[in-house]
Design a protein around this motif. Structure first.
Motif, PDB file in Angstrom:
ATOM      1  N   ASP A   1       0.857  -1.174   0.000  1.00 55.36           N
ATOM      2  CA  ASP A   1       0.000   0.000   0.000  1.00 55.36           C
ATOM      3  C   ASP A   1       0.896   1.226   0.000  1.00 55.36           C
ATOM      4  N   GLU A   2       0.615   2.157  -0.903  1.00 58.09           N
ATOM      5  CA  GLU A   2       1.458   3.348  -1.006  1.00 58.09           C
ATOM      6  C   GLU A   2       1.529   4.105   0.309  1.00 58.09           C
ATOM      7  N   ASP A   3       0.454   4.014   1.118  1.00 58.16           N
ATOM      8  CA  ASP A   3       0.458   4.709   2.404  1.00 58.16           C
ATOM      9  C   ASP A   3       1.482   4.120   3.364  1.00 58.16           C
ATOM     10  N   ASP A   4       1.902   2.864   3.132  1.00 60.96           N
ATOM     11  CA  ASP A   4       2.891   2.224   3.998  1.00 60.96           C
ATOM     12  C   ASP A   4       4.317   2.609   3.616  1.00 60.96           C
ATOM     13  N   LEU A   5       4.490   3.263   2.478  1.00 57.98           N
ATOM     14  CA  LEU A   5       5.807   3.667   2.021  1.00 57.98           C
ATOM     15  C   LEU A   5       6.160   5.045   2.573  1.00 57.98           C
ATOM     16  N   SER A   6       7.451   5.249   2.778  1.00 55.31           N
ATOM     17  CA  SER A   6       7.911   6.567   3.202  1.00 55.31           C
ATOM     18  C   SER A   6       7.799   7.534   2.022  1.00 55.31           C
ATOM     19  N   PRO A   7       7.827   8.843   2.276  1.00 60.55           N
ATOM     20  CA  PRO A   7       7.775   9.810   1.165  1.00 60.55           C
ATOM     21  C   PRO A   7       8.862   9.562   0.125  1.00 60.55           C
ATOM     22  N   PHE A   8      10.057   9.207   0.579  1.00 57.71           N
ATOM     23  CA  PHE A   8      11.150   8.943  -0.366  1.00 57.71           C
ATOM     24  C   PHE A   8      10.846   7.715  -1.214  1.00 57.71           C
ATOM     25  N   GLN A   9      10.320   6.649  -0.588  1.00 59.84           N
ATOM     26  CA  GLN A   9       9.974   5.443  -1.330  1.00 59.84           C
ATOM     27  C   GLN A   9       8.840   5.705  -2.319  1.00 59.84           C
ATOM     28  N   GLN A  10       7.894   6.524  -1.920  1.00 60.99           N
ATOM     29  CA  GLN A  10       6.800   6.879  -2.828  1.00 60.99           C
ATOM     30  C   GLN A  10       7.330   7.620  -4.049  1.00 60.99           C
TER      31      GLN A  10
ATOM     32  N   LYS B   1      15.123  13.855  11.136  1.00 61.23           N
ATOM     33  CA  LYS B   1      15.482  13.701   9.714  1.00 61.23           C
ATOM     34  C   LYS B   1      16.407  12.501   9.475  1.00 61.23           C
ATOM     35  N   TRP B   2      16.829  11.819  10.564  1.00 58.80           N
ATOM     36  CA  TRP B   2      17.848  10.767  10.434  1.00 58.80           C
ATOM     37  C   TRP B   2      17.386   9.643   9.498  1.00 58.80           C
ATOM     38  N   TYR B   3      16.192   9.104   9.705  1.00 54.11           N
ATOM     39  CA  TYR B   3      15.726   7.991   8.889  1.00 54.11           C
ATOM     40  C   TYR B   3      15.658   8.373   7.416  1.00 54.11           C
ATOM     41  N   SER B   4      15.178   9.571   7.136  1.00 57.62           N
ATOM     42  CA  SER B   4      15.078  10.025   5.755  1.00 57.62           C
ATOM     43  C   SER B   4      16.455  10.137   5.112  1.00 57.62           C
ATOM     44  N   ARG B   5      17.431  10.673   5.875  1.00 53.86           N
ATOM     45  CA  ARG B   5      18.781  10.801   5.328  1.00 53.86           C
ATOM     46  C   ARG B   5      19.404   9.441   5.066  1.00 53.86           C
ATOM     47  N   VAL B   6      19.153   8.483   5.967  1.00 53.04           N
ATOM     48  CA  VAL B   6      19.688   7.132   5.762  1.00 53.04           C
ATOM     49  C   VAL B   6      19.088   6.508   4.503  1.00 53.04           C
ATOM     50  N   GLU B   7      17.788   6.699   4.285  1.00 56.29           N
ATOM     51  CA  GLU B   7      17.130   6.187   3.078  1.00 56.29           C
ATOM     52  C   GLU B   7      17.802   6.734   1.817  1.00 56.29           C
ATOM     53  N   LYS B   8      18.001   8.057   1.797  1.00 58.40           N
ATOM     54  CA  LYS B   8      18.577   8.698   0.614  1.00 58.40           C
ATOM     55  C   LYS B   8      20.025   8.273   0.405  1.00 58.40           C
TER      56      LYS B   8
END
Length: 266
Positions: free
Chosen positions: A131-140, A207-214
């Motif tokens: 489900d797209e709602d389960d994805l992070s903004p970066f994954q979306q 912001k840590w999780y988002s930075r790790v994703e990127k």
């Protein structure tokens, strides 16, 4: 694409698992500084099928040594080592005995090509779409970019699997292919933590999780799987070993820069 190594494959053997390795004359058996490292396998680079974009040496031999239990327990790179022996080097069977605990029974392996896709493709048709709602903004955003840039992704994946059908039999190892996402994520976390500690960057906790994703996604283009393989272990449900390396180091022949990774699952 990756190269699948397995016993019983048709064609000329391309490598050997277990036994005693052939090392350059005068070279000591690789160790962790205290004890010899178990020899996992060797491959003849000239005998392997070529994969575009994978800068494996055109000839010579690669030998893989790994103490997977110590590597998994400590994360220290001294418990794994890749030795590259250029073609034409005088070699000899390493001094040792097949009775040693770190020497397994030898067997030859052959090679076949295997279609492989990065984790972020989401190309596994056996799993329900998230489900797209389960994805992070970066994954979306990645999903939207992928749909825009590769509108026929499903057809491409199906074609690749038709050309190089998956083999569900036992694989001794895979050479090349995409590095495991969890391995790259660990490298990304360590990289960001070091840059923060040195004062190069400041990352708010939120912001840590988002930075790790990127950072993980960025590093997937820099690192490649050199080898990954199951390792027998009577105490664990699964024991996996692998080596990853930067594309630049591989292309330059700096095989000693490969990082060893081990995982033990109870």
């Amino acid at each position: 694409m990756s190269i699948r190594l397995s016993a019983g494959s048709s064609g000329v053997p391309v490598g050997q698992f277990g036994g005693l390795p052939r090392l350059p004359v005068g070279m000591d058996w690789p160790s962790d500084g205290v004890s010899p490292l178990p020899f996992i396998f060797s491959v003849d680079c000239a005998a392997l099928p070529r994969v575009d974009g994978f800068g494996l040496p055109a000839d010579g031999t690669l030998l893989f040594f790994l103490n997977h239990e110590q590597a998994a327990a400590t994360g220290e790179r001294r418990y794994g080592r890749v030795v590259y022996v250029p073609a034409g080097t005088d070699t000899e069977v390493a001094a040792g005995s097949t009775d040693h605990a770190f020497v397994d029974k030898p067997y030859d392996v052959g090679a076949t090509l295997r279609a492989e896709f990065p984790d972020w493709f989401g190309a596994d048709e056996d799993e329900d779409d998230e489900d797209e709602d389960d994805l992070s903004p970066f994954q979306q955003q990645l999903a939207r970019d992928l749909e825009r840039d590769l509108p026929h992704l499903d057809e491409l994946c199906a074609l690749a699997n038709d050309l190089w059908p998956p083999d569900n039999g036992y694989a001794s190892a895979y050479i090349g292919g995409y590095a495991d996402e969890e391995v790259i994520k660990s490298i990304a976390e360590q990289t960001l933590a070091w840059r923060e500690k040195s004062g190069e960057i400041v990352i708010p906790v939120a912001k840590w999780y988002s930075r790790v994703e990127k950072e993980t996604h960025r590093l997937t283009s820099e690192w490649v799987s050199l080898a990954r393989f199951p390792v027998d272990n009577e105490f664990y449900y699964r024991s996996d070993g692998s080596f990853v390396i930067r594309h630049d180091d591989l292309a330059a022949g700096r095989l000693d820069e490969a990082l060893s990774v081990a995982e033990l699952i109870p």
